[in-house]
Design an enzyme around this catalytic site. Sequence first.
Site, PDB file in Angstrom:
ATOM      1  N   PRO A  83      52.359  51.601  66.643  1.00  0.00           N
ATOM      2  CA  PRO A  83      53.601  51.398  65.886  1.00  0.00           C
ATOM      3  C   PRO A  83      54.818  51.825  66.700  1.00  0.00           C
ATOM      4  O   PRO A  83      54.786  52.864  67.373  1.00  0.00           O
ATOM      5  CB  PRO A  83      53.410  52.308  64.664  1.00  0.00           C
ATOM      6  N   GLU A  84      55.861  51.025  66.657  1.00  0.00           N
ATOM      7  CA  GLU A  84      57.097  51.343  67.363  1.00  0.00           C
ATOM      8  C   GLU A  84      58.127  51.817  66.345  1.00  0.00           C
ATOM      9  O   GLU A  84      57.810  52.014  65.172  1.00  0.00           O
ATOM     10  CB  GLU A  84      57.557  50.125  68.156  1.00  0.00           C
ATOM     11  N   ARG A 144      68.731  54.885  88.174  1.00  0.00           N
ATOM     12  CA  ARG A 144      67.301  55.114  88.386  1.00  0.00           C
ATOM     13  C   ARG A 144      66.672  53.934  89.144  1.00  0.00           C
ATOM     14  O   ARG A 144      67.039  52.792  88.924  1.00  0.00           O
ATOM     15  CB  ARG A 144      66.595  55.336  87.052  1.00  0.00           C
TER      16      ARG A 144
END
Length: 288
Positions: free
Chosen positions: A2-3, A155
Amino acid sequence: MPELPEVETVRRTLVELVAGKTIRSVTVSLPRIIQRPIEPEQFADALAGHTIQTVERRGKFLRFVLDGIILVSHLRMEGRYGVYKQAEPVEAHTHVIFHFADGTELRYKDVRQFGTMHLFLPGEEFELPPLNKLGIEPLDEQFTLKALKETMQHRSSKIKALLLNQEHVVGLGNIYVDEALFQARIHPEREPGSLSAAEWKRLYESIKHTLTSAVNAGGSSIKSYVNGQGEMGMFQQQLLVYGKKNEPCPHCSSKIEKLKVAGRGTHICPKCQKLPKAAAAELHTRLS
């Protein structure tokens, strides 16, 4: 797994179902789910007599706020909560049961057995694992275009890998990263330093739009996700690229392709999400 939209939907359902209920006792049948304290008996004793005031969310974690104690729960792959009457049969793979004073029960079922539960004193949970290293919340006021850029733009990693990293932005998993990158027309193998100001703006807006739409639809019932009342989410009907390999792109009709990026199956439109020539040549070299 689940997000954010699925966990937020579970949270909203649980607030309706358990807020105000007092825990009479707790039964733990699978001790390894209890991560803090280590002993299940201590976990059960600590919760007995406490009342659930509300249920909040931090990233993909549920945060049960009780009077004087905090329960942090992660559903992992297939964890589910449901409220039942005490007389109802207990289903297989039910590992933790919170028995309420009113005769109902909150049951935690987990077929894969990967879920976790931690107990903390109020405020302590943000200083210790698993919540202490989480990044910004994409549906909070703190999530701004400036914050997104400052977190990621310097990054050296693929943009999809950065979006999946919960130390940068929380709650995003494979489904919604694919959807957000498609809407922003950004290839998942792009590095953040290559994005233009316009692309950053599109990415920021697409993250917010994708997650808000998914929450409003109750999440996506990919595999076995259901909310706290056993209801399926409906956002899977709105997915544009995820799980659509070889289907036509909704914008240009090119066939959706499936790649592997950051170790995850990744769906893109090769025409709408083009790589710059140098990056495309490097990718071709690696694959050949």
